[in-house]
Scaffold this active site. Structure first.
Site, PDB file in Angstrom:
ATOM      1  CG  ASP A 105      17.622   8.504 -65.154  1.00 46.30           C
ATOM      2  OD1 ASP A 105      18.484   9.271 -65.640  1.00 46.30           O
ATOM      3  OD2 ASP A 105      17.758   7.949 -64.053  1.00 46.30           O
ATOM      4  CG  ASP A 164      18.665  12.518 -61.640  1.00 45.19           C
ATOM      5  OD1 ASP A 164      18.068  13.616 -61.682  1.00 45.19           O
ATOM      6  OD2 ASP A 164      18.931  11.898 -60.593  1.00 45.19           O
ATOM      7  CD  GLU A 175      24.442   9.948 -64.638  1.00 47.81           C
ATOM      8  OE1 GLU A 175      23.988   9.685 -65.765  1.00 47.81           O
ATOM      9  OE2 GLU A 175      23.748  10.050 -63.630  1.00 47.81           O
ATOM     10  CG  ASP A 229      22.039   6.557 -65.675  1.00 46.24           C
ATOM     11  OD1 ASP A 229      22.828   5.759 -66.214  1.00 46.24           O
ATOM     12  OD2 ASP A 229      21.961   6.740 -64.447  1.00 46.24           O
TER      13      ASP A 229
END
Ligand code: 0RA
Length: 651
Positions: free
Chosen positions: A514, A516, A434, A512
């Site tokens: 998290d 998102d 990403e 990531d």
């Protein structure tokens, strides 16, 4: 020497022992495998016997308890396994059912037995593969019991009490000598039991997990029951999609001549994907077969006829095709067939040719009546079919463009790809990363001999909502096709993914840690699920698992993947005491790690944790994808809330 408590060593004992030995020698032949799948198969085998009692009209509740030591107890209120003397074998029928392979034949009571598939091998197999099994039968006012070890009786059939009800309790403890794992997964069992509740309306199935007890001392429990059967099943699958027609179209009949039972529920939604789930004698047929072909034939034939009769296709310059009728279609096709023949490598496809005509005929009739009686709904569906046909036409052109470009542009590889030097797909990996910045770090940190990096910019297209031709126009998606070396080909009007030229056998999604990041992981997975399913089926797709924390003091540093590990790391650095100089660094994104850290924790095959993506459960995956991506917000919110403790809550 004798294993029989009576001291007899007669022909029937030898027969039983030989059977049990065969099962223990080659368990895979009987239950498929000795991994987690085979372990769960034992439960299904016992439940199937209880369901047979339900189908015969004698049983309406089945309870499955996962015992604290991963043993299983299945209780039903059927007739109870017969306990009288078996004339030929001169022992209790209960012992015969529990110890003689394929004793079912003698006691056959259900027409819809499964042959050729993996189910239906009998409880004696479960017995042979258990270190301990106890059968308790409530019948004729008494409670009978017999115990076994690895399938061999360790007691006679004894009367241990009186009872006013009927039923069977089978408690078994899988043998550690046989199975690679002994741990039952709640989700796997609950999924199958939910499915069985929909497939057998009126039956109540309860799952109780005594390994997990809440503050009040109550075990984790779920009750599955459906009165609406398949109608409720399609509504459940489509929970997060917007429906095109109010109520599912439904049929349930039995064909006298072939003795085939057909039950189908279908629903149209405003989405673009097709979801047909099919079953034969309560068992999933992953690859469809004659029952699904019969269903498709009826849908195509009836809608085509209806559209033509009502002059609805006049604006189209090309013919509507089978796949246009299945966009936004969710259906469950369940048939009961007396002697099913299963085809294909995994026996996941029904072969009986007589079933095609039976399903096509009764489905066609019901559908025809439905369209005539519901002109408004009919128009909505046909309008959607026309849009689908138009989009298919456009998509084909777009797809051809992508593939032509593949052939024309030299190596054809996307500029953003940092390829590895190895050209051997067996040991090559590609990381889909990403963002360009994390992509850069990964590029520095990788082992360029066998690891390639493809950065993906921003959120790639939401494939659940997008029209097919839009997907092929998307830059990131085009890059994935070309980098991976796979293409979509059309054969007999069917689209298939050609993965013969797959350039990397491991495709690792690295995002990531998290919210998102996990959203993007899900988006990419949705894409693979919809357009490159064979890659998941062949086990090529993986998810990288970057650490959440770095626990540090001076030059000592320990990575931690969750809170428990973080605490453990603190303890180990503090050597059991307290130390205020220990600091925790919380990694929000891959970009916060340097190249070396990323290699150490997430990319180095020696140390990383990769999660392999499987389609163990197509229904569940599909539901979760559409719930996270679909239009309907409430189910998505409920899902995220329910699973918040598993997600990385990032506030
Ligand atoms: C043989 C014959 C009959 C029932 C069963 C077996 C039976 C097996 C299991 C396993 C779990 N629950 C079960 N319930 C029943 C027919 C009984 C009759 O004819 O009375």
């Amino acid at each position: 020497m004798s294993n029989d408590p009576n001291g007899n060593y007669d022909a029937s004992n030898i027969q039983a022992l030989e059977g049990l030995e065969a099962v223990r020698k080659r368990p895979g032949m009987y239950i498929g495998s000795t991994d987690y799948k085979g372990l769960h198969h034992l439960v299904y085998e016992v439940i199937d016997n209880s369901i047979d009692e339900h189908l015969a009209g004698y049983c309406d509740t089945i309870e499955v308890v996962i015992l604290p030591d991963n043993g299983i107890k299945v209780t039903d209120n059927g007739r109870g396994i017969p306990t009288g003397m078996h004339e030929k074998l001169q022992k209790s029928a209960l012992e015969v059912v529990m110890t003689v392979l394929h004793a079912g034949g003698k006691f056959d009571k259900n027409t819809y037995k499964v042959s050729g598939g993996l189910h239906g091998v009998g409880v004696s197999c479960v017995n042979a593969l258990s270190i301990l099994l106890r059968a308790e039968v409530h019948r004729e006012g008494k409670i009978f019991q017999q115990t076994y070890r690895q399938g061999i009786p360790t007691s006679q059939v004894e009367v241990i009490g009186t009872s006013t009800s009927n039923g069977t309790i089978i408690e078994f403890h899988p043998d550690a000598e046989i199975f690679e794992t002994l741990e039952y997964k709640y989700e796997t069992l609950s999924h199958r039991m939910r499915e069985l509740a929909y497939l057998n309306s009126g039956l109540t199935l309860t799952l109780i997990d005594e390994r997990h007890v809440n503050e009040k001392g109550e075990p984790k429990t779920d009750v599955f029951h459906s009165e609406g059967g398949l109608r409720e099943f399609v509504q459940y699958i489509d929970e997060s999609r917007q429906k095109l027609i109010e109520h599912p179209i439904y049929v349930k009949t039995r064909d006298e001549e072939s003795n085939v039972e057909v039950e189908v529920a279908m629903q149209y939604n405003t989405g673009y994907s097709e979801n047909i789930f099919s079953f034969v004698n309560n068992i999933t047929t992953r690859d469809g077969g004659t029952h699904v072909s019969g269903f498709r034939r009826a849908v195509t034939r009836v809608f085509k006829q209806y559209g033509e009769d009502n002059n609805m296709f006049k604006k189209l310059t090309f013919a509507v095709s089978g796949e246009d009728f299945s966009e936004g279609l969710t259906a469950v096709v369940s048939v009961k067939v007396p002697e099913p023949q299963f085809k294909g490598q995994t026996k996941g496809e029904l072969g009986n040719s007589e079933v095609l005509g039976v399903v096509s005929r009764c489905m066609g009739e019901v559908l025809k009546n439905y369209l005539e009686e519901n002109p408004q709904q009919a128009k909505r569906i046909v309008d959607k079919i026309i849009i689908a046909a138009t989009a298919r036409h456009a998509a084909r052109k777009a797809r051809e463009m992508v593939q032509r470009k593949n052939v024309l542009t030299g190596s054809g590889l996307p500029g953003k790809l940092s390829d590895c030097s190895s050209k051997n797909p067996y040991d090559s990996e590609i990381f889909l990363v990403e963002g360009d910045s994390a992509g850069g770090t990964a590029k520095q940190g990788r082992d360029r001999n066998f690891q390639a990096i493809l950065p993906l910019r921003g959120k790639i297209l939401n494939v659940e909502k997008a029209l097919e031709h839009k997907i092929y126009e998307n830059e990131e998606i085009k890059n994935m096709f070309t980098a991976l070396g796979v293409s979509i080909e059309e054969k007999d009007g069917e689209k298939i993914l050609n993965i013969e030229k797959l350039r990397y056998y491991k495709v690792v999604i690295m995002c990531d840690a998290d919210v998102d990041g996990s959203h993007i992981t899900t988006l990419i997975l949705t894409f693979f699920f919809r357009f490159m399913k064979p890659l998941i089926e062949h086990g090529h797709i993986y998810i990288a698992n970057p650490p959440l924390y770095l626990v540090k003091k001076g030059t000592t540093a320990i990575y931690a993947w969750d809170e428990a590990e973080r605490q453990e790391a603190i303890q180990s650095i503090a050597k059991g005491g307290k130390d205020d100089n220990i600091k925790t660094q919380r990694y929000k994104g891959l970009g916060e790690m340097n190249a070396e850290q990323l290699w150490d924790t997430t990319m180095d095959p020696e140390r990383r944790i990769l999660k392999q993506v499987t389609i163990d459960d197509a229904i569940e995956a599909d539901r979760i994808f559409s719930m996270l991506m679909g239009d309907e917000v409430p189910p998505r919110r409920a899902f995220i809330e329910a699973n918040a403790k598993y997600a990385n809550v990032d506030v």
